[in-house]
Design an enzyme around this catalytic site. Structure first.
Site, PDB file in Angstrom:
ATOM      1  N   ARG A  39       0.830  -1.220   0.000  1.00 54.07           N
ATOM      2  CA  ARG A  39       0.000   0.000   0.000  1.00 54.07           C
ATOM      3  C   ARG A  39       0.867   1.273   0.000  1.00 54.07           C
ATOM      4  O   ARG A  39       0.465   2.280  -0.575  1.00 54.07           O
ATOM      5  CB  ARG A  39      -0.960  -0.003   1.195  1.00 54.07           C
ATOM      6  CG  ARG A  39      -2.158  -0.906   0.941  1.00 54.07           C
ATOM      7  CD  ARG A  39      -3.102  -0.948   2.127  1.00 54.07           C
ATOM      8  NE  ARG A  39      -4.365  -1.586   1.743  1.00 54.07           N
ATOM      9  CZ  ARG A  39      -5.299  -1.974   2.601  1.00 54.07           C
ATOM     10  NH1 ARG A  39      -5.124  -1.800   3.889  1.00 54.07           N
ATOM     11  NH2 ARG A  39      -6.409  -2.528   2.172  1.00 54.07           N
ATOM     12  N   LYS A 201     -12.693 -10.221   8.593  1.00 57.56           N
ATOM     13  CA  LYS A 201     -13.776  -9.228   8.678  1.00 57.56           C
ATOM     14  C   LYS A 201     -15.101  -9.847   8.228  1.00 57.56           C
ATOM     15  O   LYS A 201     -15.698  -9.449   7.219  1.00 57.56           O
ATOM     16  CB  LYS A 201     -13.424  -8.011   7.831  1.00 57.56           C
ATOM     17  CG  LYS A 201     -12.195  -7.268   8.348  1.00 57.56           C
ATOM     18  CD  LYS A 201     -11.852  -6.076   7.493  1.00 57.56           C
ATOM     19  CE  LYS A 201     -10.626  -5.352   8.008  1.00 57.56           C
ATOM     20  NZ  LYS A 201     -10.181  -4.270   7.124  1.00 57.56           N
ATOM     21  N   GLY A 353      -5.388  -5.834   1.987  1.00 59.14           N
ATOM     22  CA  GLY A 353      -4.064  -5.568   2.560  1.00 59.14           C
ATOM     23  C   GLY A 353      -3.369  -6.858   2.961  1.00 59.14           C
ATOM     24  O   GLY A 353      -2.201  -7.081   2.614  1.00 59.14           O
ATOM     25  N   GLY A 376     -12.309  -5.041   1.312  1.00 61.33           N
ATOM     26  CA  GLY A 376     -13.742  -4.738   1.254  1.00 61.33           C
ATOM     27  C   GLY A 376     -14.065  -3.856   0.050  1.00 61.33           C
ATOM     28  O   GLY A 376     -15.085  -4.049  -0.627  1.00 61.33           O
TER      29      GLY A 376
END
Ligand code: ADP
Ligand code: 3PG
Ligand code: MG
Length: 399
Positions: A39, A201, A353, A376
């Protein structure tokens, strides 16, 4: 998504202009060290372009989901500022972004320097999309650039309210690259389309699985996600991570997939441990997880079954590690998926990530068609949901 409603960064004169640059520098970390800097590296082209074009850059990012006092101690952007410094960008970390301090600092900024605001989620109002907070940042910046693809699905102050305050707003080069790549599998992914999902998640992602039911020929589920699904099928899951209130969502998803005659694969064996933090790793055969055990990765049989479908796919999208990959040997399931993806001749996309981190660790990253920095965000984009962070950047209406 078509791009005609958006301003193009390259057509904006940024010389001497103060730019609020939203990035997603929420990199995976372990014991205070960055596990994977994708990132950060992917943010460099836009930062460098802005600096070379004479802009004064105020960069900003969230990191993690701070809640407790301890989180506030541990989730500083300091290690990220250091990583940027190592990459030749001199960073001034600003720990009071909503004070007057940045105003003065802006005036003294040298050509190779940028200001980096401390973790945006330390400020009240960021996750509530606060106008008042955005007004504070707006006092010391002129235009808005969003290159935080991984956070574009969040209507947060630095993504949404801030964009609304700036008539000159656009996305950066990373967002542009992500959209171009994801568009290749957004509408009609080459068949058979295999969707691989996992990670932690669960509640975030389970809700958006449904649209993939329509598009995918097969859905392979691992990671913490798998245990809510196995529970939905009536299997024992021991002490594995389970989101009880999502069991009914999982059940409905499985029923719909069955009605459509689509495949859903769930783990048939696991890597287990007696408790998180223990090191008595062992493979447990069979779909049920033994009582008093925590499943921390998919087992070898599951790896083989998943790899077979992945290798022969026309396109694959993978989001979410198959296990707690940060702690070997719980990286085996994710590495097996990474290897199978590298051998697939179809269009392959890895998003997220942590998923990107595993892909890079595996050494096969260069065999993948696209590694997305969004988890997401890429899932929602592929599902066809309008991402608030992109919608708000629209400046022209098409007639
Ligand atoms: P991404 O960043 O790729 O979108 P997530 O953030 O959703 O992925 O998930 C990554 C996290 O999931 C990792 O920290 C990993 O340790 C965790 N994880 C994977 N499998 C399990 C499991 N079985 N139990 C608990 N956590 C898991
Ligand atoms: C991610 O890691 O997917 C992005 O940085 C967004 O983080 P969030 O899910 O905590 O909003
Ligand atoms: Mg993650």
């Amino acid at each position: 998504m078509g791009l005609m409603n958006y301003m193009d960064l390259k057509t904006i004169d940024v010389d001497g202009v103060r730019v609020f640059l939203r990035l997603d520098l929420n990199v995976p970390m372990k014991d205070g060290k960055i596990i994977d800097a994708t990132r950060i590296d992917e943010a460099l082209p836009t930062i460098q372009y802005l600096l070379e074009s004479g802009a004064k850059v105020v960069a900003a990012s969230h990191r993690g989901r701070p809640r407790t006092e301890e989180d506030f101690q541990n989730l500083s952007l300091e290690p990220i500022a250091e990583a940027l410094n190592e990459r030749g960008i001199e960073v001034l970390l600003m720990d009071k972004p909503d004070s007057d301090a940045p105003l003065d600092l802006m005036k003294k900024l040298k050509p190779n320097q940028i200001i980096l605001l401390e973790n945006l989620r330390f400020s009240n109002g960021e996750t509530e999309n606060s106008q008042a907070l955005a007004q504070k940042w707006s006092r010391y910046t002129d235009i808005f650039v969003n290159d935080a693809f991984g956070a574009c699905h969040r209507a947060h102050a630095s993504i949404h309210a801030m964009a609304q305050l700036k008539p000159i707003r656009c996305f950066g080069f990373l967002v542009e690259k992500e959209i171009a790549a994801l568009n290749k599998i957004a509408d009609k992914p080459p068949a058979p389309f295999v969707f691989v999902t996992g990670g932690s998640k669960v509640s975030d992602k389970i809700a958006i699985l449904d649209s993939f039911a329509e598009k995918s020929d097969a859905v392979l589920i691992g990671g913490a996600m798998a245990y809510t699904f196995l529970a939905a099928q009536g299997f024992a899951v021991g002490n594995s991570k389970l989101e009880k209130d999502k069991i009914s969502v999982a059940k409905k998803f499985l029923q719909r997939m069955e009605a459509r005659g689509k495949k859903v694969l769930l783990p048939v064996d696991h890597m287990v441990v007696s408790g998180i933090g223990a090191d008595d790793f062992r493979v447990s055969d069979g779909t049920s997880v033994p009582a008093d055990s925590v499943a921390v990765d998919i087992g070898p049989k599951t790896q083989r079954a998943y790899a077979e479908l992945i290798k022969s796919a026309g396109s694959v999208f993978w989001n979410g590690p198959m296990g707690m990959y940060e702690t070997p040997p719980c990286d085996q399931g994710s590495l097996a998926v990474a290897e199978a993806m590298s051998q697939c001749e179809g269009f392959t996309v890895v998003g997220g990530g942590d998923s990107a981190a595993v892909m890079v660790q595996s050494g096969w990253a260069d065999k993948i068609s696209h590694i997305s920095t969004g988890g997401g965000a890429s899932m929602e984009y592929l599902q066809g949901v309008a991402l608030p962070g992109l919608e708000v950047l629209k400046v022209r209406t098409v007639v």
